[in-house]
Enzyme design. Structure first.
Site, PDB file in Angstrom:
ATOM      1  N   ASP A  37      -1.497  22.639  41.718  1.00 50.06           N
ATOM      2  CA  ASP A  37      -1.208  23.785  40.862  1.00 50.06           C
ATOM      3  C   ASP A  37      -2.556  24.356  40.404  1.00 50.06           C
ATOM      4  O   ASP A  37      -3.308  23.697  39.692  1.00 50.06           O
ATOM      5  CB  ASP A  37      -0.358  23.323  39.664  1.00 50.06           C
ATOM      6  CG  ASP A  37       0.101  24.474  38.789  1.00 50.06           C
ATOM      7  OD1 ASP A  37      -0.660  25.457  38.655  1.00 50.06           O
ATOM      8  OD2 ASP A  37       1.204  24.398  38.217  1.00 50.06           O
ATOM      9  N   TYR A  94       2.145  20.370  33.683  1.00 49.53           N
ATOM     10  CA  TYR A  94       2.903  21.261  32.789  1.00 49.53           C
ATOM     11  C   TYR A  94       4.266  20.623  32.462  1.00 49.53           C
ATOM     12  O   TYR A  94       4.882  19.994  33.332  1.00 49.53           O
ATOM     13  CB  TYR A  94       3.052  22.622  33.484  1.00 49.53           C
ATOM     14  CG  TYR A  94       4.106  23.504  32.871  1.00 49.53           C
ATOM     15  CD1 TYR A  94       3.997  23.944  31.558  1.00 49.53           C
ATOM     16  CD2 TYR A  94       5.222  23.888  33.602  1.00 49.53           C
ATOM     17  CE1 TYR A  94       4.967  24.741  31.000  1.00 49.53           C
ATOM     18  CE2 TYR A  94       6.202  24.693  33.049  1.00 49.53           C
ATOM     19  CZ  TYR A  94       6.068  25.115  31.743  1.00 49.53           C
ATOM     20  OH  TYR A  94       7.030  25.896  31.185  1.00 49.53           O
ATOM     21  N   LYS A  96       0.613  33.842  34.392  1.00 50.25           N
ATOM     22  CA  LYS A  96      -0.589  33.603  33.597  1.00 50.25           C
ATOM     23  C   LYS A  96      -1.703  34.573  34.035  1.00 50.25           C
ATOM     24  O   LYS A  96      -1.546  35.765  33.903  1.00 50.25           O
ATOM     25  CB  LYS A  96      -0.994  32.133  33.735  1.00 50.25           C
ATOM     26  CG  LYS A  96       0.179  31.156  33.507  1.00 50.25           C
ATOM     27  CD  LYS A  96       0.677  31.235  32.089  1.00 50.25           C
ATOM     28  CE  LYS A  96       1.906  30.434  31.744  1.00 50.25           C
ATOM     29  NZ  LYS A  96       2.772  29.870  32.709  1.00 50.25           N
ATOM     30  N   ARG A 101      16.007  39.500  49.060  1.00 53.38           N
ATOM     31  CA  ARG A 101      15.865  38.083  48.675  1.00 53.38           C
ATOM     32  C   ARG A 101      15.029  37.327  49.708  1.00 53.38           C
ATOM     33  O   ARG A 101      14.356  36.358  49.388  1.00 53.38           O
ATOM     34  CB  ARG A 101      17.249  37.430  48.499  1.00 53.38           C
ATOM     35  CG  ARG A 101      17.174  35.937  48.205  1.00 53.38           C
ATOM     36  CD  ARG A 101      18.418  35.407  47.505  1.00 53.38           C
ATOM     37  NE  ARG A 101      19.634  35.734  48.214  1.00 53.38           N
ATOM     38  CZ  ARG A 101      20.108  35.070  49.262  1.00 53.38           C
ATOM     39  NH1 ARG A 101      19.460  34.032  49.746  1.00 53.38           N
ATOM     40  NH2 ARG A 101      21.243  35.451  49.851  1.00 53.38           N
TER      41      ARG A 101
HETATM   42  C1  LIG Z   1       0.191  24.985  35.036  1.00 50.88           C
HETATM   43  C2  LIG Z   1       1.549  25.616  35.020  1.00 50.88           C
HETATM   44  N1  LIG Z   1       2.297  25.576  36.146  1.00 50.88           N
HETATM   45  C3  LIG Z   1       3.534  26.130  36.170  1.00 50.88           C
HETATM   46  C4  LIG Z   1       4.077  26.743  35.059  1.00 50.88           C
HETATM   47  C5  LIG Z   1       5.447  27.361  35.123  1.00 50.88           C
HETATM   48  O1  LIG Z   1       5.311  28.746  35.251  1.00 50.88           O
HETATM   49  P1  LIG Z   1       6.401  29.820  34.754  1.00 50.88           P
HETATM   50  O2  LIG Z   1       6.403  29.789  33.261  1.00 50.88           O
HETATM   51  O3  LIG Z   1       5.909  31.098  35.329  1.00 50.88           O
HETATM   52  O4  LIG Z   1       7.718  29.379  35.312  1.00 50.88           O
HETATM   53  C6  LIG Z   1       3.327  26.822  33.889  1.00 50.88           C
HETATM   54  C7  LIG Z   1       3.875  27.478  32.687  1.00 50.88           C
HETATM   55  O5  LIG Z   1       3.328  27.421  31.610  1.00 50.88           O
HETATM   56  C8  LIG Z   1       2.021  26.232  33.867  1.00 50.88           C
HETATM   57  O6  LIG Z   1       1.257  26.261  32.759  1.00 50.88           O
END
Ligand SMILES: Cc1ncc(COP(=O)(O)O)c(C=O)c1O
Length: 402
Positions: A188, A118, A213, A65
């Site tokens: 992000d 998001y 992604k 962890r």
């Molecule tokens: C731009 C962005 N950041 C964060 C996330 C969250 O990621 P996760 O689905 O791997 O938790 C997403 C999910 O679609 C996203 O599109």
């Protein structure tokens, strides 16, 4: 067995780094692929060695962890690609976002976030953080940030291109505002990946990703990562791993290491496909507007030209026929799969208003362009002519039925 290779420096090209950085043939077996070290704990030689390891006097793994060799290889590869001092891998992108924010802000602090983010991140910013006594302030654009800065502001959070309408935020400007105010900036970089944008080189303090992604790229693994200065990553690791416990599994790390090796190649194909589909939709009478930073009509086009090497594999578009047309179009796609993720080798399309952004209040959704006619399209790596043919036939059928 040969001695381990030295870590590669950022002077190598991204394709070389993606293949080689952070890894060397396994020292004991010679395996060229990174072994999956599936263990929860690591033995130490004797009582005193255990004491030394736990108090940090002796390096070595303790408990998966906190840190794990396979996960560490993924972190090193990501750090090389983003040009980061250090990286921390998480069980998901949302774990990376929430742990980064919880690691860097405390009750009484304020966080400013710019434009759309998001839906899950929106939930953290509008729900979780305020519940813990952290004021979060949404602003529509960078010009509105200055007026919201206060002595309590600790951090500016941005996503670019932003999910789902591809909002572009000037990262160098975010960094300038944050540094002038003596606060941190977090970006992000999921939609761009380090192949198209390197936010740290533009002055951003921390980069976060949903590795689910493009980094994984095959729609078969869930993970996240935060990257930046070693001191910030130490704090984020401590909160994110030791306390919140959102660690990446070594099995997933193996998938991401493998995925990263082809990231630069996959991104090129996805950019080619997205650019072509955006151009086609842009001139189609059924489409009200196309959100793709590569189109000169996109409000962020000039900034995107400065900070993105290419314009990415994701676009959104709004049908004049609203939800009914979006539904007909999505149901008529044959090659493209209806699913909510992005960044896979397969092309994916979804209806954000009823899926990814359904939890966002309607008024906010509409203000951010997430209308009932909006479709998000993540271009995969298929042959461009096959992809375009699928979009064309779905549009033709849907236009007849609406
Ligand atoms: C731009 C962005 N950041 C964060 C996330 C969250 O990621 P996760 O689905 O791997 O938790 C997403 C999910 O679609 C996203 O599109």
């Amino acid at each position: 067995m040969s001695t381990p290779k030295q870590p590669l420096s950022r002077t190598f090209g991204l394709r070389t780094l993606a293949v080689h950085a952070g890894q060397a043939p396994d020292i004991t077996t010679g395996a060229t692929a990174t072994p999956i070290v599936a263990t929860s704990s690591f033995a130490y030689d004797d009582f005193d060695a255990g004491v030394r390891r736990f108090n940090g006097e002796q390096p070595g793994f303790l408990y998966s962890r906190f840190a794990n060799p396979t996960v560490q290889t993924f972190e090193a590869k990501m750090a090389a690609l983003e040009g980061a001092e250090s990286a921390v891998a998480f069980s998901s992108g949302s774990a990376a976002v929430s742990s980064t924010l919880l690691g860097l802000v405390s009750a009484g602090d304020e966080v400013i976030y710019v434009g759309t983010v998001y839906g899950g991140t929106d939930g953290i910013l509008r729900g979780l953080l305020p519940r813990l006594g952290i004021r979060t302030i949404p602003v529509p654009d960078l010009a509105s940030v200055q007026a919201q800065l206060s002595p309590r502001t600790r951090l500016i959070y941005v996503e670019t291109p932003a999910n789902p309408v591809m909002g572009i935020i000037d990262l160098a400007e975010v960094a300038r505002i944050a540094h002038e105010a003596g606060i941190l900036s977090v970006a992000d970089n999921t939609f761009s990946t380090p192949c198209l944008t390197q936010p740290l080189a533009l002055g951003i303090d921390v980069v976060v990703h949903s590795a689910t992604k493009y980094i994984g790229g095959h729609g078969d693994a869930t993970g996240g990562v935060a990257l930046g200065r070693a001191d910030l990553m130490k704090t984020i690791r401590s909160i994110g791993m030791k306390e919140l416990g959102g660690c990446m599994s070594p099995h997933e790390a193996f998938m991401f290491i493998r995925g990263l090796k082809t990231l630069p190649l996959r991104i090129e194909a996805a950019c080619d496909n997205a650019q072509q589909i955006a151009a086609f939709l842009h001139s189609h009478p059924a489409v009200e507007r196309v959100y793709y930073p590569g189109l000169p009509s996109h409000p962020g086009h000039e900034i995107a030209r400065r900070q993105m090497r290419r314009f990415g594999g994701i676009l959104s578009f709004e049908f004049r026929g609203g939800r009914a047309m979006a539904r007909l179009f999505l149901d008529r796609l044959q090659l493209v799969t209806q699913a909510v993720s992005v960044g896979d080798v397969d092309s994916l399309a979804c209806h954000p208003a009823s899926t990814t952004h359904s939890a966002v209040a309607e008024a906010i959704r509409l203000k951010n362009g997430v209308t009932e006619g909006l479709v998000r399209f993540s271009a995969g790596i298929e042959d461009p002519e096959d992809l375009l043919a699928d979009v064309e036939q779905a549009l033709a059928h849907a236009s007849k039925e609406v």
